[in-house]
Design an enzyme around this catalytic site. Sequence first.
Site, short mmCIF file in Angstrom:
data_model
loop_
_atom_site.label_atom_id
_atom_site.label_comp_id
_atom_site.label_asym_id
_atom_site.label_seq_id
_atom_site.Cartn_x
_atom_site.Cartn_y
_atom_site.Cartn_z
N GLU A 48 72.96 -5.54 -7.99
CA GLU A 48 72.49 -6.66 -7.06
C GLU A 48 71.58 -7.36 -8.01
O GLU A 48 71.51 -8.65 -8.05
CB GLU A 48 71.56 -6.28 -6.01
N CYS A 76 68.44 -0.46 -2.36
CA CYS A 76 67.19 0.23 -2.54
C CYS A 76 65.97 -0.90 -2.24
O CYS A 76 66.17 -2.04 -2.43
CB CYS A 76 67.10 0.88 -3.81
#
Length: 142
Positions: A48, A76
């Site tokens: 990401e 996360c």
Amino acid sequence: MDLALKAAENAAKAGEVPIGSVIVLNGEVIASAGNRTITDRDPTAHAEILAIRQAAERIGSERLIDCDLYVTLEPCTMCAAAISFARIRRLYYGAADPKGGGVDSGVRFFASPTCHHAPEVYSAVGERESAALLREFFKARR
């Protein structure tokens, strides 16, 4: 999500945890990345984060307004914060991450009162394929 799965497969071939991410703007893919934490020796080189960096460079702005992010695993907390700071419009993720997720698991970053921007979140998109990639990767390692 198919392109994110392909990026995850490529990450696995490189010995990385198979997580892939794609960013789309106006129906066009503007960034794609797989995990590179081992390759880059960088604990922040999550799929990401790398895709957000690529997309920001490509459009010339740190704000990825009107962009949608597809990722094979629930982000996360670090990645959720980056998604918020980048002002991503929508987040689509595949498999949930009960141990390390920061969106619907764990700290639930977007629900925090200190979160400045929360994207629309769509979970379980390509969940079966995403989870299978991770299971096979870790099964081979054990």
